[in-house]
Scaffold this motif. Structure first.
Motif, short mmCIF file in Angstrom:
data_model
loop_
_atom_site.label_atom_id
_atom_site.label_comp_id
_atom_site.label_asym_id
_atom_site.label_seq_id
_atom_site.Cartn_x
_atom_site.Cartn_y
_atom_site.Cartn_z
N UNK A 411 0.83 -1.18 -0.05
CA UNK A 411 0.03 -0.02 -0.16
C UNK A 411 0.97 1.18 -0.01
N UNK A 412 0.62 2.12 -0.86
CA UNK A 412 1.41 3.12 -0.94
C UNK A 412 0.41 4.60 -0.97
N UNK A 413 0.55 5.34 -0.16
CA UNK A 413 -0.31 6.83 -0.16
C UNK A 413 0.70 7.63 -0.26
N UNK A 414 0.31 8.85 -1.06
CA UNK A 414 1.09 9.96 -1.21
C UNK A 414 -0.09 11.37 -0.72
N UNK A 415 0.47 12.05 0.23
CA UNK A 415 -0.38 13.31 0.52
C UNK A 415 0.15 14.57 0.26
N UNK A 416 -0.70 15.44 -0.40
CA UNK A 416 -0.57 16.75 -0.82
C UNK A 416 -1.67 17.59 -0.12
N UNK A 417 -1.27 18.23 1.16
CA UNK A 417 -2.37 18.98 1.74
C UNK A 417 -1.70 20.50 2.01
N UNK A 418 -2.66 21.37 1.96
CA UNK A 418 -2.31 22.67 2.22
C UNK A 418 -3.61 23.37 2.88
N UNK A 419 -3.20 24.45 3.63
CA UNK A 419 -4.24 25.26 4.20
C UNK A 419 -4.11 26.64 5.02
N UNK A 420 -4.96 27.13 5.25
CA UNK A 420 -4.90 28.43 6.07
C UNK A 420 -5.81 28.53 7.31
N UNK A 421 -5.29 28.97 8.19
CA UNK A 421 -6.17 29.17 9.36
C UNK A 421 -5.90 30.73 9.85
N UNK A 422 -6.91 31.60 9.85
CA UNK A 422 -6.88 33.00 10.49
C UNK A 422 -7.73 33.42 11.50
N UNK A 423 -7.03 33.88 12.50
CA UNK A 423 -7.93 34.21 13.49
C UNK A 423 -7.75 35.72 13.96
N UNK A 424 -8.86 36.52 14.35
CA UNK A 424 -8.84 37.68 15.10
C UNK A 424 -9.30 37.71 16.49
N UNK A 425 -8.57 38.06 17.28
CA UNK A 425 -9.08 38.45 18.78
C UNK A 425 -9.22 39.57 19.15
N UNK A 426 -10.36 40.02 20.02
CA UNK A 426 -10.42 41.52 20.29
C UNK A 426 -11.02 41.76 21.73
#
Length: 809
Positions: A411-426
């Protein structure tokens, strides 16, 4: 006469009141910032009297009629470091001026109203940390500097000893993969936790395949943060919560070096080397770790290489930019599983010598922190993963003898993932009470290429297909997308009581495209029937999760009660869509899981003497995915069938307490420590709402009734000695609660206990560590595997020794 008698009887009271008025004084002063400007609306607290005042427009404050004595004066304002000092009021009025300094991004400080209660190496997260809210949530922080154990092998039993309710798989003695589960959830590669590193994802695919093949080296960590199910609103759809590994940072000096060399039983050799420092506005840290060994059982050789580098640059007081890169690779031979009889006869034997497992992991992240003002700040993380996982071996049932005449499954798995998480605290004020608002978004793009076919018939680690253009089993692509928006808000209804509502919107798209083959073979392995089936699936869905938490802290009593309830959701993963395995099958109509977590607890500490956290929880799980045993209608072979077996409910009580006996009797300032801790959890998880009589009211698999850890620690000068006892009661591995199966894939996992001793001695720039794991050489196991690294019983390691030499410059 009676009148005089009454006067004289109350005269002592008048004298006492008069004397008290003479000894009651005024405490006042002015609070300024680093630029010597007066600061209004700063909360001034006299801790012992539970008195609070706010500074006026000119920064002044005043407490009147304070009796003589010693007190703790605390100055707090969101966005600034909390100042605390001891003051002594005598016969005269006292004037104390305070300077508050802004929180700098270079120090990774936290914005909190109440100081963290930290005792003896375990703590809980503050109400607000960075741009995350933890008010009213059950959380733990493991301070790695206080852990005495085998850090070189990531020994989870020792590292997480003080985190309540964790069931730990111990099938990997080298610590290459972490397997922990909480509140009755499977420990399988920690897949029921959202696993992160410095705040960003590290699992194979956070949405479709949340298993962690990479575990950060504990030797490089500053702390580990664990938050339970209520974290779903901020971190996504996992019933277990979040585990966040926080790396060390470079020291304040321009250059520093740390080197750790470890030797241990069964050929263990580990070398960890790191550098770090601060030059101007730039902080840097990097390490390299190499680990190799032979394992407790034959055919268990392994070698790992892990490297990490981070740079954080703060060009102004308001901006910080960071970059990180992680590389990890390992190749491990896997000795296979055992039947119950083989385990009872000799747990150290190996049934397979041709099974191998290989992982390559590349993680990268860019971070940006920007402070608009002392009350408003932004954090944005861009992250990506390029990784591969190869599993090679003979996966037939244990009654089929392994031989080089058979091709191995690959079994061969290849993973290609990306993302962004943005937070604002007030931070803001509502009805003269501080309030905190958080809003964030997350986008995630995942892509997994999964292939399964015949590998070579040899015994070496040859990860190549015999027929790469026409695989014998399957070839699939699994693209996925996820967009989320979330918000939480802390409303302080008073100085002691807060509520924190929140919500999260999720849009999820999971897709699969490829083919699989249905094929039958004779006993010689010749194909007598084969059919190629092309398949394409697409599933889009959206949902909203809600949650509510509350916290009550009577300041004069030193404890906190907390409660929360949060909805959860878990998407089906790639293994639930398509995989070929002779030991189990998957329901074609399997569905996502839904439910909620609820907590009620009390926690607190007394000085540096006692620390405790006691809580009860209820976890509702709808359409729970699990395994039942079925019999093949053609071959009459029993196999594991994975489907939505039923609803379930998990209830439990998690308790932790630690007491320092020496400080109890000789005071908080006692330089020595002799502490004992107790970590006891009771669990009950049952299948409900089902017409299937085979599983109705049966226990949920992988849920022991009791989890107990206890330990004793002694510290004096540079000497640190520790003893730990671990007990886990029996647990089932399938929904029907079968106690025994011929395949050994399912059956009971018997109760077991383990003892460890370890110690360290530090002097000058050197530190020596040594210990014995599984002191009594117990024979036990924590896992029955259906595939890799089995199938069958995976024995845990017997007695082992280790020794580490550390030098810091």
């Amino acid at each position: 006469m009676n009148y005089r008698r009454n006067i004289f009887s109350i005269l002592p009271i008048f004298l006492l009141l008069f004397a008290a008025s003479l000894s009651a004084q005024t405490l006042s002063g002015i609070v300024r910032d680093a630029e010597n400007k007066p600061m209004p609306k700063v909360q001034m607290i006299i801790k012992e009297k539970n008195l609070r005042e706010k500074t006026a427009a000119d920064g002044s404050y005043i407490f009147k009629n304070i009796p003589a004595g010693k007190y703790t004066l605390i100055a707090f304002k969101t966005g600034f470091k909390t100042e605390s000092q001891t003051v002594e009021i005598g016969e005269n009025d006292l004037k104390i001026d305070v300077i508050l300094k802004e929180i700098s991004y270079e120090t990774d400080e936290v914005v909190v109203e109440r100081e963290r209660q930290k005792t003896l190496g375990i703590a809980h997260l503050n109400s607000v940390e960075g741009t995350a809210i933890y008010e009213g949530k059950k959380s733990e922080i493991v301070d790695i500097s206080q852990v005495t154990g085998n850090l070189a092998t990531n020994n989870a039993r020792q590292v997480f000893a003080k985190v309540a309710g964790l069931n730990i798989w111990e099938s990997d003695g080298a610590g290459m993969q972490l397997g922990i589960g909480g509140r009755g959830l499977s420990p399988n590669r920690s897949s029921n936790f959202n696993t992160r590193q410095n705040g960003y994802d590290i699992s194979a695919d956070a949405l479709g395949y949340p298993e962690s093949y990479y575990t950060p080296p504990v030797e490089a960590l500053e702390r580990i943060e664990v938050v339970r199910g209520a974290s779903s609103l901020q971190y996504g759809t996992q019933f277990g919560g979040i585990v966040n590994f926080v790396f060390k940072k470079g020291e304040e000096k321009p250059f520093g070096v740390n080197t750790r060399q470890t030797v241990g039983s069964f050929g263990l050799l580990t070398s960890f080397n790191s550098i770090g420092g601060t030059i101007g506005n730039t902080n840097y840290y990097a390490f390299y770790q190499h680990k190799q060994g032979g394992g407790w059982r034959p055919n268990s050789d392994f070698a790992t290489h892990t490297a990490f580098a981070s740079v954080n640059f703060a060009p102004t007081d308001f901006l910080k930019i960071g970059a990180e890169y992680t590389f990890m690779t390992y190749n491990a031979q896997q000795p296979g599983g055992l039947t119950d009889r083989a385990f009872d006869t000799n747990a150290r034997v190996s049934t397979r010598k041709r099974n191998w497992f290989k992982v390559d992991w590349n993680l990268a992240a860019l971070t940006l922190d920007y402070k608009f003002s002392n009350d408003t700040k932004l954090n944005s993380r861009m992250f990506g993963l390029i990784a591969e996982r190869d599993a090679l071996g003979f996966m037939e049932k244990l009654n089929v003898a392994d031989s080089v005449i058979f091709n191995r499954d690959l079994l061969k798995d290849k993973f290609r993932n990306w993302g962004n998480e943005t937070r604002l605290l007030h931070n803001y004020e509502l009805f003269e009470n501080p309030a905190i608002f958080l809003v964030g978004t997350r986008y995630y793009n995942g892509f997994t290429d999964r292939k399964q076919g015949n590998g070579t018939a040899g015994s070496d680690a040859n990860y190549s297909y015999l027929n790469p253009d026409n695989l014998e089993h399957s070839d699939y692509d699994f693209p996925s997308q996820n967009f989320s928006a979330f918000t939480e808000n802390i409303f302080n209804l008073s100085e002691e009581w807060s509520i924190t509502p929140g919500a999260r919107f999720e849009w999820i798209s999971t897709n699969s495209e490829g083919y699989y083959k249905e094929r039958n073979t004779d006993f010689a392995g010749n194909v007598i029937f084969e059919q190629k089936i092309n398949e394409e699936k697409s599933r889009d869905r959206s949902l909203v999760l809600f949650g509510l938490g509350t916290s009550f802290r009577p300041n004069s009593l030193g404890f906190e009660t907390y409660a929360n309830i949060s909805q959860n959701y878990r998407s089906i993963n790639f293994n639930d869509l398509r995989i070929v395995n002779p030991n189990f099958k998957v329901d074609e109509n399997i569905r996502d899981e839904r439910g909620y977590n609820a907590d009620l607890g009390i926690r607190g500490s007394f000085k540096n003497i006692l620390n405790y956290d006691i809580s009860a929880f209820y976890l509702a799980y709808q359409d729970r995915i699990g395994s039942v045993l079925k019999t093949d209608e053609t071959s009459f072979i029993i196999y594991r069938y994975r489907t939505n077996v039923a609803d379930s409910r998990n209830i439990g009580v998690e308790t932790f307490a630690e007491l320092d006996f020496l400080k109890l009797f000789c005071g908080e300032e006692c330089p020595e420590q002799l502490s004992v801790f107790s970590n006891l959890t009771w669990l009950d998880a049952r299948y409900i709402n089902t017409e299937n009589t085979a599983i109705k009211n049966k226990k949920v698999e992988l849920v022991p009734d009791f989890l107990f850890k206890s330990g004793l620690t002694f510290k004096t000068g540079g000497l640190n000695l520790s003893y730990q006892f671990t007990y886990t009661s029996e647990q089932f591995t399938d929904a029907t609660n079968a106690r025994y199966t011929a395949s050994a894939v399912d059956g009971i996992v018997p109760a077991y206990f383990v003892m460890d001793i370890s110690g360290s001695y530090a002097f000058s720039f050197l530190k020596i560590e040594a210990g014995v794991n599984n002191l009594m050489d117990e024979r036990y196991f924590t896992r029955r595997a259906s595939g890799y690294p089995g199938p069958g019983i995976i024995p845990s390691d017997g007695r082992s020794f280790y020794a580490t030499l550390q030098a810091t410059f």
